[in-house]
Every structure is written in structure tokens, then in C-alpha cells.
Design a protein around this motif. Structure first.
Motif, PDB file in Angstrom:
ATOM      1  N   HIS A   7       0.822  -1.200   0.000  1.00 40.91           N
ATOM      2  CA  HIS A   7       0.000   0.000   0.000  1.00 40.91           C
ATOM      3  C   HIS A   7       0.859   1.255   0.000  1.00 40.91           C
ATOM      4  O   HIS A   7       0.347   2.358   0.176  1.00 40.91           O
ATOM      5  CB  HIS A   7      -0.922  -0.004   1.221  1.00 40.91           C
ATOM      6  N   SER A   8       2.146   1.108  -0.196  1.00 40.08           N
ATOM      7  CA  SER A   8       3.064   2.247  -0.233  1.00 40.08           C
ATOM      8  C   SER A   8       3.726   2.335  -1.600  1.00 40.08           C
ATOM      9  O   SER A   8       4.117   1.314  -2.180  1.00 40.08           O
ATOM     10  CB  SER A   8       4.151   2.084   0.839  1.00 40.08           C
ATOM     11  N   PRO A   9       3.892   3.548  -2.157  1.00 42.35           N
ATOM     12  CA  PRO A   9       4.588   3.701  -3.440  1.00 42.35           C
ATOM     13  C   PRO A   9       6.008   3.146  -3.416  1.00 42.35           C
ATOM     14  O   PRO A   9       6.550   2.785  -4.457  1.00 42.35           O
ATOM     15  CB  PRO A   9       4.594   5.222  -3.656  1.00 42.35           C
ATOM     16  N   THR A  10       6.598   3.059  -2.217  1.00 41.92           N
ATOM     17  CA  THR A  10       7.970   2.553  -2.128  1.00 41.92           C
ATOM     18  C   THR A  10       8.071   1.068  -2.465  1.00 41.92           C
ATOM     19  O   THR A  10       9.160   0.560  -2.718  1.00 41.92           O
ATOM     20  CB  THR A  10       8.533   2.763  -0.713  1.00 41.92           C
ATOM     21  N   SER A  11       6.940   0.368  -2.489  1.00 43.33           N
ATOM     22  CA  SER A  11       6.979  -1.085  -2.677  1.00 43.33           C
ATOM     23  C   SER A  11       7.583  -1.503  -4.008  1.00 43.33           C
ATOM     24  O   SER A  11       8.254  -2.536  -4.092  1.00 43.33           O
ATOM     25  CB  SER A  11       5.563  -1.670  -2.552  1.00 43.33           C
ATOM     26  N   ILE A  12       7.372  -0.715  -5.070  1.00 42.49           N
ATOM     27  CA  ILE A  12       7.930  -1.086  -6.372  1.00 42.49           C
ATOM     28  C   ILE A  12       9.449  -1.032  -6.337  1.00 42.49           C
ATOM     29  O   ILE A  12      10.138  -1.859  -6.935  1.00 42.49           O
ATOM     30  CB  ILE A  12       7.355  -0.185  -7.496  1.00 42.49           C
ATOM     31  N   ALA A  13       9.994  -0.062  -5.579  1.00 44.02           N
ATOM     32  CA  ALA A  13      11.444   0.044  -5.446  1.00 44.02           C
ATOM     33  C   ALA A  13      11.987  -1.088  -4.598  1.00 44.02           C
ATOM     34  O   ALA A  13      13.042  -1.666  -4.898  1.00 44.02           O
ATOM     35  CB  ALA A  13      11.819   1.393  -4.834  1.00 44.02           C
ATOM     36  N   VAL A  14      11.287  -1.436  -3.531  1.00 40.31           N
ATOM     37  CA  VAL A  14      11.723  -2.530  -2.672  1.00 40.31           C
ATOM     38  C   VAL A  14      11.703  -3.847  -3.444  1.00 40.31           C
ATOM     39  O   VAL A  14      12.618  -4.664  -3.337  1.00 40.31           O
ATOM     40  CB  VAL A  14      10.830  -2.633  -1.416  1.00 40.31           C
ATOM     41  N   LEU A  15      10.662  -4.067  -4.243  1.00 37.50           N
ATOM     42  CA  LEU A  15      10.560  -5.302  -5.014  1.00 37.50           C
ATOM     43  C   LEU A  15      11.739  -5.456  -5.969  1.00 37.50           C
ATOM     44  O   LEU A  15      12.334  -6.536  -6.076  1.00 37.50           O
ATOM     45  CB  LEU A  15       9.243  -5.313  -5.798  1.00 37.50           C
ATOM     46  N   GLU A  16      12.098  -4.377  -6.649  1.00 38.38           N
ATOM     47  CA  GLU A  16      13.230  -4.447  -7.587  1.00 38.38           C
ATOM     48  C   GLU A  16      14.511  -4.843  -6.876  1.00 38.38           C
ATOM     49  O   GLU A  16      15.260  -5.698  -7.349  1.00 38.38           O
ATOM     50  CB  GLU A  16      13.395  -3.092  -8.289  1.00 38.38           C
ATOM     51  N   ARG A  17      14.764  -4.251  -5.714  1.00 33.68           N
ATOM     52  CA  ARG A  17      15.967  -4.585  -4.958  1.00 33.68           C
ATOM     53  C   ARG A  17      15.892  -5.987  -4.365  1.00 33.68           C
ATOM     54  O   ARG A  17      16.892  -6.702  -4.284  1.00 33.68           O
ATOM     55  CB  ARG A  17      16.178  -3.570  -3.826  1.00 33.68           C
ATOM     56  N   LEU A  18      14.702  -6.405  -3.965  1.00 33.62           N
ATOM     57  CA  LEU A  18      14.509  -7.723  -3.373  1.00 33.62           C
ATOM     58  C   LEU A  18      14.829  -8.827  -4.377  1.00 33.62           C
ATOM     59  O   LEU A  18      15.329  -9.896  -4.015  1.00 33.62           O
ATOM     60  CB  LEU A  18      13.065  -7.859  -2.877  1.00 33.62           C
ATOM     61  N   LEU A  19      14.561  -8.551  -5.651  1.00 34.83           N
ATOM     62  CA  LEU A  19      14.850  -9.529  -6.696  1.00 34.83           C
ATOM     63  C   LEU A  19      16.257  -9.392  -7.261  1.00 34.83           C
ATOM     64  O   LEU A  19      16.755 -10.311  -7.903  1.00 34.83           O
ATOM     65  CB  LEU A  19      13.833  -9.373  -7.831  1.00 34.83           C
ATOM     66  N   THR A  20      16.891  -8.259  -7.035  1.00 32.66           N
ATOM     67  CA  THR A  20      18.208  -7.997  -7.607  1.00 32.66           C
ATOM     68  C   THR A  20      19.329  -8.192  -6.599  1.00 32.66           C
ATOM     69  O   THR A  20      20.320  -8.877  -6.891  1.00 32.66           O
ATOM     70  CB  THR A  20      18.276  -6.557  -8.162  1.00 32.66           C
ATOM     71  N   THR A  21      19.191  -7.590  -5.427  1.00 33.92           N
ATOM     72  CA  THR A  21      20.241  -7.681  -4.392  1.00 33.92           C
ATOM     73  C   THR A  21      19.591  -7.978  -3.043  1.00 33.92           C
ATOM     74  O   THR A  21      19.615  -7.138  -2.133  1.00 33.92           O
ATOM     75  CB  THR A  21      21.039  -6.363  -4.310  1.00 33.92           C
ATOM     76  N   PRO A  22      19.010  -9.170  -2.874  1.00 33.38           N
ATOM     77  CA  PRO A  22      18.265  -9.463  -1.639  1.00 33.38           C
ATOM     78  C   PRO A  22      19.115  -9.405  -0.373  1.00 33.38           C
ATOM     79  O   PRO A  22      18.647  -8.908   0.657  1.00 33.38           O
ATOM     80  CB  PRO A  22      17.727 -10.871  -1.879  1.00 33.38           C
ATOM     81  N   GLU A  23      20.355  -9.898  -0.436  1.00 36.99           N
ATOM     82  CA  GLU A  23      21.190  -9.892   0.762  1.00 36.99           C
ATOM     83  C   GLU A  23      21.507  -8.474   1.206  1.00 36.99           C
ATOM     84  O   GLU A  23      21.379  -8.132   2.392  1.00 36.99           O
ATOM     85  CB  GLU A  23      22.494 -10.667   0.511  1.00 36.99           C
ATOM     86  N   GLU A  24      21.918  -7.632   0.236  1.00 33.85           N
ATOM     87  CA  GLU A  24      22.247  -6.251   0.572  1.00 33.85           C
ATOM     88  C   GLU A  24      21.021  -5.506   1.101  1.00 33.85           C
ATOM     89  O   GLU A  24      21.122  -4.705   2.035  1.00 33.85           O
ATOM     90  CB  GLU A  24      22.801  -5.527  -0.659  1.00 33.85           C
ATOM     91  N   LEU A  25      19.853  -5.777   0.504  1.00 38.04           N
ATOM     92  CA  LEU A  25      18.641  -5.099   0.953  1.00 38.04           C
ATOM     93  C   LEU A  25      18.306  -5.478   2.398  1.00 38.04           C
ATOM     94  O   LEU A  25      17.958  -4.610   3.208  1.00 38.04           O
ATOM     95  CB  LEU A  25      17.459  -5.447   0.047  1.00 38.04           C
ATOM     96  N   ARG A  26      18.434  -6.752   2.727  1.00 36.21           N
ATOM     97  CA  ARG A  26      18.099  -7.179   4.088  1.00 36.21           C
ATOM     98  C   ARG A  26      19.054  -6.577   5.115  1.00 36.21           C
ATOM     99  O   ARG A  26      18.655  -6.275   6.247  1.00 36.21           O
ATOM    100  CB  ARG A  26      18.083  -8.706   4.168  1.00 36.21           C
ATOM    101  N   VAL A  27      20.320  -6.386   4.730  1.00 36.51           N
ATOM    102  CA  VAL A  27      21.269  -5.737   5.631  1.00 36.51           C
ATOM    103  C   VAL A  27      20.836  -4.299   5.909  1.00 36.51           C
ATOM    104  O   VAL A  27      20.803  -3.845   7.063  1.00 36.51           O
ATOM    105  CB  VAL A  27      22.700  -5.766   5.032  1.00 36.51           C
TER     106      VAL A  27
END
Length: 254
Positions: free
Chosen positions: A203-223
Motif C-alpha cells: 500500500h506504499s509507493p515505495t513497494s515497487i522500489a523494494v521489489l526491484e531490490r529484493l529480486l536484484t540484491t536481496p542480501e544487501e537489501l536485508r542488511v
């Protein structure tokens, strides 16, 4: 003597410098720090040079008819000009993101990750909202942590990668449009899923950006996510929603 059309249209270095200074001063009156304004101008300059290089590359592939020496000379000249434009675009980009021309010869992978700047955050805000609204409606949820989310997303990238992130995110959204649309339809605004809970991030506009990073650099994103003390359940919910949308919306985007 009347000026020719070419004289009226020609800009020299003083004209360009004047325009840049005027823009910086106007933005300063609107509360934009001069360093941020100069960064934006630098990115526009670097982008203009890069686009000019691409156009010249296309022209270089179409040498005019004529004798072989003439065609070869045309190609050599066009390629040399394109290479020079590319070098200038690279230098301008390095300067815009705070890296000198000789620094970072190892390429983007050798760049250190710097703290996320205010202008980098603003550029991310500008791109995520229109992309989000191209898939779903405005939600009643307006989380105060949106900036924290975007800061975590940008924290996975170097300054150079952040400068090119708008294009990357736009391509990601287009490549996976059917599946992303299905995900929002089933879990985002207008769906039967409650706003608060595991799927809040959709429900947040930021979700599209998070999804891209989650599929591209999941380890770095979780850190970065953990460092910002954001809810781990949000990432889990976004992952589940994305996986659930796979059955009806095709394959992952490249």
C-alpha cells in the motif's frame, strides 16, 4: 549588419555558464541547496551527452554512399566523435556524483557506498510514485517511514548506480508489468487484503522500489533493512505476494 540565423542560435561557454548560474540561484530561492542543484544539472548534462553519443553511434552505422575511402573516413570520424562524447559523458557523470575523473578506475564495482544524500532520495521519490500509480490506486496508508524505506533501498547502491536508478526501475516495471499488476490487484489498494499487517508495504509507493531490490540484491537489501529497523514481515509479505502472482502473470522480469 544583420545577424545570420546561425549567429542568433549559437551559444558559447559564457551563455551556458550564465544559464547554469541563473538556475542554481532560482532554485536556491526555492530552498534547494546549491550543491544539490549543481548535482541535478550535472546529471542532466551527463545524460544529454550520453544520448548524443547514442545518436552518433546510430549515424556511424549508416555511412553515406560513395568511394570506399570516403565511407571509411566517415565511419572513423563518427566513431571517434562518439568515443569523445562518451568520455565526456563519463567525466561529467563522475563529477556530478562526487567522483573525480581519475578516481574509481576499477569501474562501478570498485566504488564505495556513500551515505544516501537528500537529492538522491528526492529523485527516488519522483520516480516511484508515478510507477506505483501506473499499477494501482492511491492507498489510505501513508507511512511515515517511506523515507526510511527508500533510504534502505538506495543504500544497496553506489552513487553512480543511484544516478541511473530511475531508468533501471522503469525498465523493471515495464519488463514485469503483467505480474506486477497482478500482485497489486491481489494484495494492494482495492484488494480484500487489510492495509495493516504483513502486506502493508504493497500500500506504499515505495513497494515497487523494494521489489526491484529484493529480486536484484536481496542480501544487501536485508542488511540495510535491518539497519533501519524496518519490519522484516514487510519483506516477507512482499515476497509472498510476488510469488503468488507468478501463477497467473508469467515469468520474472529480467
Amino acid at each position: 549588419m544583420n545577424a545570420t540565423e546561425d549567429d542568433r542560435l549559437r551559444l558559447d561557454e559564457a551563455d551556458v555558464r550564465n544559464a547554469k548560474t541563473t538556475l542554481v540561484q532560482l532554485l536556491a530561492r526555492a530552498g534547494v541547496y546549491s550543491g544539490d542543484a549543481e548535482e541535478l544539472i550535472g546529471l542532466v548534462e551527463a545524460g544529454a551527452l550520453a544520448l548524443a553519443q547514442r545518436e552518433l553511434d546510430a549515424l556511424a552505422a549508416e555511412a553515406p554512399g560513395g568511394e570506399a575511402p570516403y565511407a571509411e573516413g566517415w565511419l572513423d570520424g563518427a566513431r571517434a566523435a562518439a568515443e569523445e562524447l562518451g568520455a565526456r559523458a563519463e567525466l561529467t557523470l563522475r563529477q556530478a556524483v562526487g567522483r573525480g575523473g581519475a578516481e574509481g578506475e576499477g569501474g562501478a564495482g570498485a566504488e564505495p557506498r556513500t551515505p544516501v544524500g537528500r537529492m538522491e532520495l528526492e529523485r527516488a521519490k519522483v520516480v516511484v510514485l508515478p510507477l506505483y500509480l501506473s499499477f494501482t490506486d492511491v492507498s489510505d496508508l501513508d507511512p511515515e517511514v517511506s523515507e526510511q524505506v527508500l533510504t534502505a533501498v538506495l543504500g544497496t547502491m553506489t552513487a553512480r548506480q543511484r544516478a541511473a536508478y530511475a531508468g533501471r526501475l522503469t525498465r523493471f516495471a515495464e519488463d514485469g508489468r503483467e505480474r506486477v499488476a497482478r500482485m497489486y490487484a491481489e494484495y494492494g489498494p482495492g484488494s480484500t487484503i487489510a492495509i495493516h499487517g504483513r502486506y502493508s508495504l504493497l500500500h506504499s509507493p515505495t513497494s515497487i522500489a523494494v521489489l526491484e531490490r529484493l529480486l536484484t540484491t536481496p542480501e544487501e537489501l536485508r542488511v540495510e533493512w535491518d539497519a533501519a529497523e524496518l519490519p522484516p514481515a514487510w519483506l516477507d509479505g512482499l515476497t509472498r505476494a510476488w510469488e503468488a502472482a507468478a501463477a497467473t502473470a508469467g515469468s520474472l522480469p529480467s
